[in-house]
Design an enzyme around this catalytic site. Structure first.
Site, PDB file in Angstrom:
ATOM      1  N   HIS A 118       4.268   1.326  10.899  1.00 20.61           N
ATOM      2  CA  HIS A 118       3.654   0.971  12.180  1.00 20.61           C
ATOM      3  C   HIS A 118       2.745  -0.239  12.044  1.00 20.61           C
ATOM      4  O   HIS A 118       2.871  -1.182  12.814  1.00 20.61           O
ATOM      5  CB  HIS A 118       2.892   2.152  12.798  1.00 20.61           C
ATOM      6  CG  HIS A 118       3.757   3.298  13.156  1.00 20.61           C
ATOM      7  ND1 HIS A 118       4.731   3.223  14.112  1.00 20.61           N
ATOM      8  CD2 HIS A 118       3.830   4.567  12.662  1.00 20.61           C
ATOM      9  CE1 HIS A 118       5.359   4.374  14.210  1.00 20.61           C
ATOM     10  NE2 HIS A 118       4.850   5.211  13.328  1.00 20.61           N
ATOM     11  N   ALA A 119       1.804  -0.218  11.096  1.00 17.71           N
ATOM     12  CA  ALA A 119       0.915  -1.362  10.927  1.00 17.71           C
ATOM     13  C   ALA A 119       0.273  -1.303   9.550  1.00 17.71           C
ATOM     14  O   ALA A 119       0.129  -0.237   8.965  1.00 17.71           O
ATOM     15  CB  ALA A 119      -0.157  -1.379  12.014  1.00 17.71           C
ATOM     16  N   MET A 120      -0.134  -2.483   9.043  1.00 16.86           N
ATOM     17  CA  MET A 120      -0.778  -2.583   7.735  1.00 16.86           C
ATOM     18  C   MET A 120      -1.846  -3.651   7.787  1.00 16.86           C
ATOM     19  O   MET A 120      -1.620  -4.742   8.290  1.00 16.86           O
ATOM     20  CB  MET A 120       0.274  -2.902   6.660  1.00 16.86           C
ATOM     21  CG  MET A 120      -0.319  -3.095   5.272  1.00 16.86           C
ATOM     22  SD  MET A 120      -1.190  -1.622   4.674  1.00 16.86           S
ATOM     23  CE  MET A 120      -2.280  -2.321   3.469  1.00 16.86           C
ATOM     24  N   GLU A 121      -3.019  -3.334   7.232  1.00 17.68           N
ATOM     25  CA  GLU A 121      -4.235  -4.112   7.424  1.00 17.68           C
ATOM     26  C   GLU A 121      -4.433  -5.242   6.432  1.00 17.68           C
ATOM     27  O   GLU A 121      -5.552  -5.735   6.265  1.00 17.68           O
ATOM     28  CB  GLU A 121      -5.451  -3.189   7.333  1.00 17.68           C
ATOM     29  CG  GLU A 121      -5.754  -2.629   5.950  1.00 17.68           C
ATOM     30  CD  GLU A 121      -5.127  -1.287   5.638  1.00 17.68           C
ATOM     31  OE1 GLU A 121      -5.573  -0.622   4.695  1.00 17.68           O
ATOM     32  OE2 GLU A 121      -4.181  -0.902   6.364  1.00 17.68           O
ATOM     33  N   TYR A 125      -6.441  10.803   8.348  1.00 15.61           N
ATOM     34  CA  TYR A 125      -6.721   9.993   9.533  1.00 15.61           C
ATOM     35  C   TYR A 125      -7.543  10.759  10.569  1.00 15.61           C
ATOM     36  O   TYR A 125      -8.663  10.374  10.908  1.00 15.61           O
ATOM     37  CB  TYR A 125      -5.411   9.530  10.164  1.00 15.61           C
ATOM     38  CG  TYR A 125      -4.672   8.477   9.378  1.00 15.61           C
ATOM     39  CD1 TYR A 125      -4.780   7.136   9.700  1.00 15.61           C
ATOM     40  CD2 TYR A 125      -3.840   8.820   8.317  1.00 15.61           C
ATOM     41  CE1 TYR A 125      -4.095   6.155   8.998  1.00 15.61           C
ATOM     42  CE2 TYR A 125      -3.148   7.855   7.599  1.00 15.61           C
ATOM     43  CZ  TYR A 125      -3.279   6.523   7.942  1.00 15.61           C
ATOM     44  OH  TYR A 125      -2.604   5.567   7.229  1.00 15.61           O
ATOM     45  N   GLU A 166      -9.466   5.151   6.012  1.00 19.96           N
ATOM     46  CA  GLU A 166      -8.612   5.553   7.135  1.00 19.96           C
ATOM     47  C   GLU A 166      -9.370   6.358   8.191  1.00 19.96           C
ATOM     48  O   GLU A 166      -9.140   6.193   9.387  1.00 19.96           O
ATOM     49  CB  GLU A 166      -7.407   6.348   6.628  1.00 19.96           C
ATOM     50  CG  GLU A 166      -6.464   5.564   5.735  1.00 19.96           C
ATOM     51  CD  GLU A 166      -5.822   4.367   6.402  1.00 19.96           C
ATOM     52  OE1 GLU A 166      -5.949   4.213   7.642  1.00 19.96           O
ATOM     53  OE2 GLU A 166      -5.198   3.556   5.691  1.00 19.96           O
ATOM     54  N   GLU A 188       0.842  -1.202   0.000  1.00 22.65           N
ATOM     55  CA  GLU A 188       0.000   0.000   0.000  1.00 22.65           C
ATOM     56  C   GLU A 188       0.875   1.249   0.000  1.00 22.65           C
ATOM     57  O   GLU A 188       1.859   1.304   0.741  1.00 22.65           O
ATOM     58  CB  GLU A 188      -0.912   0.021   1.228  1.00 22.65           C
ATOM     59  CG  GLU A 188      -1.894   1.176   1.200  1.00 22.65           C
ATOM     60  CD  GLU A 188      -2.778   1.250   2.447  1.00 22.65           C
ATOM     61  OE1 GLU A 188      -3.787   1.952   2.386  1.00 22.65           O
ATOM     62  OE2 GLU A 188      -2.435   0.650   3.463  1.00 22.65           O
ATOM     63  N   HIS A 193      -7.649  -0.381  15.011  1.00 23.61           N
ATOM     64  CA  HIS A 193      -7.617   0.333  13.724  1.00 23.61           C
ATOM     65  C   HIS A 193      -7.461  -0.647  12.566  1.00 23.61           C
ATOM     66  O   HIS A 193      -8.218  -0.595  11.588  1.00 23.61           O
ATOM     67  CB  HIS A 193      -6.458   1.331  13.735  1.00 23.61           C
ATOM     68  CG  HIS A 193      -6.341   2.156  12.496  1.00 23.61           C
ATOM     69  ND1 HIS A 193      -6.833   3.437  12.396  1.00 23.61           N
ATOM     70  CD2 HIS A 193      -5.780   1.877  11.281  1.00 23.61           C
ATOM     71  CE1 HIS A 193      -6.586   3.911  11.185  1.00 23.61           C
ATOM     72  NE2 HIS A 193      -5.944   2.982  10.487  1.00 23.61           N
ATOM     73  N   GLU A 194      -6.488  -1.549  12.686  1.00 30.36           N
ATOM     74  CA  GLU A 194      -6.238  -2.474  11.579  1.00 30.36           C
ATOM     75  C   GLU A 194      -7.382  -3.480  11.422  1.00 30.36           C
ATOM     76  O   GLU A 194      -7.730  -3.859  10.296  1.00 30.36           O
ATOM     77  CB  GLU A 194      -4.900  -3.201  11.782  1.00 30.36           C
ATOM     78  CG  GLU A 194      -3.695  -2.290  11.956  1.00 30.36           C
ATOM     79  CD  GLU A 194      -3.587  -1.210  10.896  1.00 30.36           C
ATOM     80  OE1 GLU A 194      -3.969  -1.460   9.736  1.00 30.36           O
ATOM     81  OE2 GLU A 194      -3.130  -0.100  11.230  1.00 30.36           O
TER      82      GLU A 194
END
Length: 990
Positions: free
Chosen positions: A379-382, A503, A438, A240, A415-416
């Site tokens: 940090h993070a990815m869904e 966000y 987001e 992404e 969030h994810e």
């Protein structure tokens, strides 16, 4: 993708990448040449091996790709085109969007990264791959465009048309005459000898190779790390927004969803993970006789390319089952063994169940893997079925009990998981509506946490985590709105959309919408939207249509306009309004919020107003919702009498995305109420009054005195988050670091110390008697550092004594950890109040730790010394000795940021500027100019500073520095006027 970081410390990976780039420069150069000048073979119909065959036939090269200039700070920058335009004719490859000629239906994708545990990579790693893409032709064309970047194409073939009656068996082939790359628009172009037929399906068969880079976290990337005392490596993906094209040729746009069959070839000692469960495994032998494991995965649902995910690693996992579906958390074996993943595991299943029940839509995949990487910039990815996290936002260690880590992990995991519905199940049609995923994922973070932690003050936490930050940055002249009408972006512009507005403003839009409707109506509309567009794509207007349907089906909520008209006024417009209420007349008006507004400033046209929901309270009682849908409107019910008990506050619970101003009488009434009975005004509105008033005064909407009047009652304030808001606005960095504020400091000290007793006694007692009582008090954990630091800065004797006690206990017995929320302050004052003995203790601790965050914390603390000779020695060590060879902190800059250090650093540079430049780079000198010159107020000071640095800077740097110093001077002159007014007010009120 995970939300942007709000961390107080920022460690640039660019610096680390620069060092890595020096080591791997030759490899990078060779890699670029391989990617640029590789060939793509034309293969006869009988010569194309199927997926799983090991060797490809050789063929003559096709047209070379254009040359590119390598820049190792990002993969995309490696692909900047430098070729003249005459190498190709004008055509669809000049457009930023794919032509709608082909629709992808299915991918069979095989990847083979050459990662081996006995031969860990140094900088980069080769991977090969094959992809068969089933497409449907919509327009007759003999030119096929799809995305591809930084890949060497080995072969290309087009089979078809496919026969639908025989399981899509291939019927013939279409010869490929040429394959070339439009690098600037990131396309692979296949020139065919005959056009494809509209309505028919075809299979594109492509073989390719590329490079995986360490720490270049775009596409496929490597992490090299230590686990169980051994050096290890893993491979992971980040596709992404537009990095799938780095990994395999594809149709890399969010609306072009397809199903995927994924195969990963990997070393037998590793485990391979992807979006879906493992389907099977087999063994493959390479040309050297080495055996590899071939892992295949089940077919994915329809999804965009940016959600495809891969990991190859040597990890352990823990698991649990939630409603029949397996959840696995993967991490380093050390982290699994010490229980660091247990907290994440315990909250993941219930979060899935809560959102399933809320939306009445089950999680679509049969499993959910979550993996913690040693290093992951995003940090993070869904990714659907395989969510990827940086371990700093997933692992909870025992020592983290007194940090905000537990809530941080809860928010990011929520969030994810929220993205499994917003983004994965329903995907925005194009990136201009990225807030649809987001913004809503950010909003539902708070809904999840509030459900599982009902005692948490939800409004105050939303303010602290979301609203405060975005209101501080947003204004009428900001460059973009939440939802953009423009649909064609350069790829770099798409990446820039992952910002505070997408966000935090997106979450604020969702919260405002929920606020002026009701929770039931809000969720009902979202259920309908999610159900209708499942496995498909949507635009903002699709969302508004489903909200309008829900509104039309009931009669309780009456709106002044359609939901589209109301919300478009917010999402298609930059900035936000200031709502001003005259409580004497009931006249309410709106105007745009500007930074440093000038008199009579306005850029509004007749149509550029917001349709503003006004939820409000009068004398503590909630009133009926009203709407300000014009520039000005009269609300007689908002007039107040002369009664001491009559007051009005607009924007109930701060659910509206705007600031509120009042006339003099309105502010006076609120001041009176605060001084008489502050608890009659809810905590969120004590926060609001302080934050709005100081922001409005800073930007010329009201006088500073109006904001200061609101602080008189603070001796009775026992909510630390309110105090935090006061201190953030009143005790600013400029005020603390500028020694020229000698006039205001004693006045502010006397004024605040008189009011700090209550809040200080509450928390100093907790710290001394039972500091663990703070572990579930999130607002205290994020606020205590500012309170503690201000109290010590003001010279509160008990604060200085407590700092000394905690510092000494830690020095004597390191197992006596300093409470994390105040550790920065305690270390700083331990050094400031100590001698070289204490300083040497911190240096020794710095030398022996490998944790970057701890090194940064210790380096800042060492700069707190008041002894010039110690600071001078600190800087000498920084440019000459081994403990400071890494670049996580620029020691000269942090010394220059302190009161004493500003002058010491300036003198140090006279004799050492070449060594400083060599150690930290030329840019550091410019940063030092700003740090040393932060208190300038005259043109003469600017000239003196420029003369001082003149022999250190290039001509272009001198020009930019001069402009920046002028800006600093103007800001300081304004602050000086403001400080003079503050001082005068403090004299009258102390």
């Amino acid at each position: 993708m995970g939300p942007p970081s709000n961390s107080g410390f920022y460690v640039s990976r660019a610096v680390a990448l620069l060092l890595a780039g020096l080591v791997a420069a030759l490899l990078l150069a060779l890699a670029v040449l391989a990617a640029l000048y590789g060939h793509c073979a034309r293969v006869p119909p009988s010569g194309l091996p199927g997926l799983g065959d090991s060797e490809a036939e050789s063929s003559p090269p096709l047209r070379q790709k254009p040359t590119r200039t390598p820049k190792p700070s990002s993969a995309r920058e490696l692909a900047v085109t430098t070729t003249p335009s005459d190498w190709r004719p004008p055509g669809p490859w000049d457009q930023l969007r794919l032509p709608p000629w082909l629709v992808p239906l299915h991918y069979d994708l095989e990847l083979w990264p050459q990662l081996r545990p006995d031969h860990l990579p140094a900088g980069s790693l080769l991977f090969t791959g094959r992809v068969n893409i089933t497409v449907r032709c919509t327009v007759a064309t003999s030119r096929l465009l799809l995305h591809s970047l930084l890949q060497d194409c080995e072969r290309a073939e087009v089979r078809g048309p496919l026969s639908p009656g025989t399981g899509n068996a291939t019927v013939g082939h279409v010869p490929v005459d040429d394959v070339w790359f439009a690098v600037d628009t990131e396309y692979m172009v296949l020139e065919l000898s005959e056009p494809l037929k509209p309505g028919s399906s075809y299979e594109l068969q492509l073989s390719f190779s590329g490079l995986v880079y360490e720490d270049l976290m775009e596409g496929l990337f490597l992490n090299v790390y230590t686990d169980q005392g051994e050096r290890r490596a893993l491979l992971a993906s980040q596709l992404e927004p537009t990095f799938a094209r780095y990994v395999f040729p594809c149709f890399d746009e969010p609306a072009l969803k397809a199903t995927f069959n994924i195969t990963i070839i990997h070393h037998p000692s590793y485990v391979a993970l992807s979006n879906m469960p493992k389907l099977g495994q087999s063994v493959k032998e390479d040309v050297n006789g080495s055996k590899w494991t071939v892992t295949t995965f089940s077919t994915t649902p329809h999804m965009p390319t940016y959600l495809v995910a891969f990991v190859i690693c040597d990890y352990d996992h823990v698991n649990r089952t939630e409603r029949g579906k397996e959840i696995r958390i993967w991490a380093r074996k050390d982290a699994i063994a010490n229980g660091s993943v247990d907290f994440a595991l315990n909250i993941t299943g219930p979060t899935f169940s809560f959102l399933e029940d809320l939306f009445n839509i089950s999680y679509s995949l049969p499993k959910a893997d979550i993996i913690a990487l040693p290093s992951f910039d995003n940090h993070a990815m869904e990714n659907w079925g395989l969510m990827i996290f940086d371990e700093s936002v997933l692992l909870l260690e025992p020592k983290d009990q007194l940090t905000e880590k537990k809530i941080l992990i809860s928010y990011i995991v929520s969030h994810e998981i929220g993205h499994q519905w917003f983004g994965n199940l329903v995907t925005m049609n194009w990136w201009n509506n990225i807030w649809l995923k987001e913004g809503f994922a950010s909003y539902f973070e708070f809904e999840v946490i509030n459900y599982f932690n009902p005692k948490l003050p939800r409004n105050e936490i939303f303010f602290s985590n979301i609203l405060h930050n975005v209101l501080r940055e947003d204004h009428a002249l900001v460059t973009r709105a939440v939802a953009l009408k423009v649909e064609h972006f350069k790829t770099s512009e798409i990446e820039e959309l992952y910002d505070l507005f997408t966000y935090s403003k997106g979450a604020s839009m969702a919260r405002m919408l929920s606020g002026f409707l009701n929770e039931h109506l809000f969720v009902s509309a979202l259920k309908s939207y999610l159900k209708t567009f499942s496995y498909s794509n949507a635009e903002q207007d699709d969302l508004w249509r489903h909200f309008q349907m829900a509104i039309d089906d009931q009669s309780t909520v009456i709106l002044p306009a359609t939901i589209k008209k109301i919300m478009d006024s917010w999402t298609h417009q930059s900035g936000f309004p200031v709502i001003t209420l005259n409580v004497s007349t009931g006249v309410m008006k709106q105007e745009p919020f500007y930074l440093e507004k000038v008199k009579n400033q306005t850029l509004l046209t007749s149509n550029d107003t917001w349709i503003v929901p006004i939820l409000w309270i009068k004398n503590g009682t909630t009133q009926s919702l009203v709407w300000l849908d014009q520039r000005s409107k009269v609300f007689p019910e908002m007039q107040v009498s002369d009664s001491d008990h009559d007051w009005v506050i607009l924007n109930l619970n701060m659910t509206g995305y705007y600031r509120v101003n009042y006339d003099k009488l309105g502010w006076k009434k609120l001041n009176q109420q605060l001084e008489k009975d502050p608890k009659a005004i809810p905590v969120i509105h004590r926060l609001q009054l302080i934050d709005d008033a100081f922001s409005l005064s800073k930007n010329n909407y009201i006088e500073i005195e109006t904001a200061l009047e609101l602080t008189k009652y603070l001796a009775e304030e026992d909510e630390i988050i309110v105090w935090h808001t006061v201190l953030v606005n009143l005790v600013t960095r400029d005020l603390v670091s500028d020694v020229n504020n000698y006039d205001i400091y004693p006045l502010l000290k006397k004024y605040l110390l008189k009011r700090l007793n209550l809040i200080w006694n509450i928390y100093s007692t907790i710290i001394r008697e039972n500091v663990l009582a703070l572990q579930d008090d999130y607002l205290a954990l994020i606020s205590l550092g500012k309170l503690f630091g201000t109290a010590c800065w003001l010279g509160l004797e008990d604060c200085l004594q407590l700092s000394k006690e905690l510092f000494t206990k830690w020095v004597d017995h390191p197992e006596n950890e300093i409470p994390y929320p105040i550790k920065d302050v305690v270390l700083c004052y331990g050094i400031a109040l100590g001698s070289d003995k204490e300083w040497d203790i911190l240096l020794n601790t710095y030398t022996n730790t490998t944790k970057v965050e701890e090194k940064i914390q210790l380096a800042y603390a060492m700069s707190c010394s008041k002894d010039p000779w110690i600071l001078n020695r600190f800087m000498e060590y920084a440019i000459s000795t081994s403990p400071f060879t890494s670049n996580e902190t620029n020691v000269i800059e942090i010394v220059a940021a302190s009161e004493v250090g500003r002058y010491v650093a300036k003198d140090f540079l006279v004799d050492n500027w070449q060594a400083v430049s060599k150690r930290y780079g030329t840019q550091s000198l410019i940063n030092l100019i700003y740090a040393i010159g932060r208190a300038i107020t005259t043109d003469l000071q600017i000239v003196e500073l420029q003369q001082f640095f003149s022999n250190m800077l290039e001509e272009h740097s001198r020009i930019s520095v001069h402009a920046k110093l002028q800006t600093i001077k103007n800001k300081n002159l304004k602050n000086k006027k403001q400080s003079a007014r503050m001082a005068a007010w403090l004299r009258r009120n102390t």
